[in-house]
Design a protein around this motif. Sequence first.
Motif, short mmCIF file in Angstrom:
data_model
loop_
_atom_site.label_atom_id
_atom_site.label_comp_id
_atom_site.label_asym_id
_atom_site.label_seq_id
_atom_site.Cartn_x
_atom_site.Cartn_y
_atom_site.Cartn_z
N GLY A 72 9.87 -6.11 0.33
CA GLY A 72 10.78 -7.50 0.20
C GLY A 72 12.00 -7.18 1.13
O GLY A 72 13.01 -7.92 0.87
N ALA A 73 12.17 -5.81 1.57
CA ALA A 73 13.86 -5.66 1.89
C ALA A 73 14.21 -5.89 3.31
O ALA A 73 15.25 -6.26 3.65
N LEU A 74 13.24 -6.03 4.22
CA LEU A 74 13.58 -5.75 5.85
C LEU A 74 13.98 -7.11 6.30
O LEU A 74 13.27 -8.06 5.89
N ARG A 75 15.05 -7.22 7.13
CA ARG A 75 15.47 -8.43 7.73
C ARG A 75 15.90 -8.21 9.17
O ARG A 75 15.67 -6.98 9.65
N LEU A 76 16.25 -9.14 9.92
CA LEU A 76 16.69 -9.11 11.14
C LEU A 76 17.58 -7.92 11.53
O LEU A 76 17.35 -7.32 12.49
N THR A 77 18.36 -7.81 10.44
CA THR A 77 19.42 -6.80 10.92
C THR A 77 18.91 -5.33 10.94
O THR A 77 19.51 -4.40 11.44
N ASP A 78 17.70 -5.07 10.43
CA ASP A 78 17.07 -3.86 10.23
C ASP A 78 16.08 -3.59 11.67
O ASP A 78 15.42 -2.57 11.97
N ARG B 176 1.62 -5.55 0.48
CA ARG B 176 2.30 -6.29 -0.53
C ARG B 176 2.82 -5.03 -1.54
O ARG B 176 2.15 -4.01 -1.89
N ASP B 177 4.00 -5.19 -2.27
CA ASP B 177 4.22 -4.64 -3.41
C ASP B 177 5.20 -5.65 -4.19
O ASP B 177 4.95 -6.65 -3.98
N ARG B 178 5.56 -4.94 -5.40
CA ARG B 178 6.33 -5.89 -6.37
C ARG B 178 7.42 -6.69 -5.74
O ARG B 178 7.67 -7.80 -6.35
N TYR B 179 7.99 -6.11 -4.72
CA TYR B 179 9.24 -6.74 -4.06
C TYR B 179 8.96 -7.87 -3.08
O TYR B 179 9.86 -8.74 -2.64
N GLY B 180 7.73 -7.95 -2.56
CA GLY B 180 7.30 -8.97 -1.63
C GLY B 180 6.20 -8.40 -0.61
O GLY B 180 5.53 -7.63 -0.92
N ILE B 181 6.43 -9.08 0.67
CA ILE B 181 5.28 -8.86 1.67
C ILE B 181 5.73 -8.45 2.86
O ILE B 181 6.70 -9.24 3.36
N THR B 182 5.33 -7.41 3.57
CA THR B 182 5.80 -7.15 4.89
C THR B 182 4.79 -7.31 6.03
O THR B 182 3.55 -6.42 5.63
N GLN B 183 4.79 -7.84 6.99
CA GLN B 183 3.77 -7.80 7.99
C GLN B 183 3.71 -6.72 8.62
O GLN B 183 4.86 -6.40 9.38
N LEU B 184 2.67 -5.91 8.83
CA LEU B 184 2.50 -4.79 9.67
C LEU B 184 1.52 -5.03 10.94
O LEU B 184 0.61 -5.93 10.92
N VAL B 185 1.88 -4.60 12.28
CA VAL B 185 1.37 -4.88 13.42
C VAL B 185 0.55 -3.45 13.91
O VAL B 185 1.34 -2.50 13.88
#
Length: 584
Positions: free
Chosen positions: A11-17, A43-52
Amino acid sequence: MKTAYRTHTNGALRLTDVGAAVTLCGWIQRSRDLGGMTFVDLRDRYGITQLVFNMETDAALCGRIRELGRECVIQVDGKVLERSNKNPKLPTGDIEVEVTRLEVLNRSKTPPFTIEDNTDGGDELRMKYRYLDLRRACVRANMEMRHRLGIEIRNYMNTLGFMEVETPFLVKSTPEGARDFVVPSRMNEGEFYALPQSPQTLKQLLMVSGFDRYFQLVRCFRDEDLRADRQPEFTQLDCEMSFVTQEDVLSTFEGLIAHLFKKEKGIDIGPLPRMTWKEAMENYGSDKPDIRFDMRFKPLNAVLKQGVFGVLDQAEWIGAIAVPGAAEYTRKQLDELTDFVKRPQVGASGLMYIKCLPDGTFKSSIDKYYTPEQIQAAAAAAEAKAGDLVLILCGATRKTQVALGQLRLEMGSRLGLRDPQNYKLLWVVDFPLLEWDEEAQRFFAMHHPFTSPKPEDEALLESDPGAVRANAYDMVINGVEVGGGSIRIHDRDLQNRMFRALGFSDEEAQLQFGFLMGAFEYGAPPHGGIAFGFDRLCSLFGGAESIRDFIAFPKNNAGRDTMLDAPSTIAQAQLDELKIKTVK
Ligand code: ASP
């Protein structure tokens, strides 16, 4: 959140990363194979990140991820990229992680239902696999809210000088409550502990000890028939204070609830209105009135007892509600309402109505007994306007009020007046101390036997016990009792009189509650308190009906934990050790 396994959560990563090299862990929520690219929602407890996974850069890696099904646990290294196709619904929707290394931490069987908010799993299946159900974001959000409320409560109580004290779970069975869950004692053959229905007597003993502000988030156990809002074990916020009046208790806990509403929902609930139990019964037919809508009862005895209709002439009480804008109800809808009030749970013998038509005329089910003027007078007494439907019940006072109360709630629901996110709170005060039970032919304590009578009513305890009012109060939110308590008896003699009013002999009272009455002889301070149903409070904050969704591992409607398969039989050796004989 950085550990040896991961640099960030999902759930952590943003454009600034963008540009950063990261390591992520999590469960495969879903993967989409588009030929040249494979996208995975991790997915984990904090959210979802898209992997490519890019076929051109690493075909072997792509091949490996395609083999993995939903819910496998993986670890990936990769680089954060800006997404060309952003997803504004996800906090991480501006970025994706291009994977350079994949490690399978654990494989998963295909789950028995989809781990998504809109799942295909039925209730029973989700209960059996509750650990998978808890992976769903909506269920997890409920547990997170419960955690936040618990922390807020602890902090708030601590700020006010309340001290959390744990009380035992293996206690003594007490009569006068619900049924106890019991635990056999191996070391004391033939004897049993009981699991506490609440720490009531223990918290009173803590007051005798001088711990003048106590609280506990505590599990309680009651062996009652289950309903949607009941569990055999549930959590209370249990509180007790010394040197306080009812006013002190009400203002302290009004403050707590206002704080929770502000913190969790951003709502100012304002001062809570108060209603006496008598007013609540006479106006709403319930000791936990839902005041999100009006439709208060109007008594029609004076207008309808005209010596023309025997049913009404003989009725002890005739009451009505005016349902706004429902004059156009059809025959079928009125029949439905009649069926509703005749259900055994409601118990009315029939339903009468007056339609106040928009053109100013009236049409009623009792037209043949009354003149148009009398019908008009009844509609006026019910405070109905043109377009309203007046619904009338009659019979024995209390029973009819309760039935009309249920009809009122039904009409509130039908008219969409019971929005779960519209919070209306109140205190119901001045409950009767005792309640007559026809079947047992004796009085029972309406709250519990430790509740004190109002000083002005105390003298009636022997002569007219049913008329004695208690220093007892309930907090009601949207028609649900969320908390209740009382100022307690702290005097041995008065406690003895109370037990006598409940039909206990002095010996029985001594046997069951001698420990408490004994303590009252060693300087018991005046005290009182309250307990809130914590699960129920969570479900109300969540706008849900069932408390089950706010308990990590709840029981089903038959009181079973289908995941653990409990209750279950135990080994003969265990029974022998406990000296328990079972007959099958
Ligand atoms: N022990 C009571 C109950 O569980 C609450 C109280 O009187 O504090 O309902």
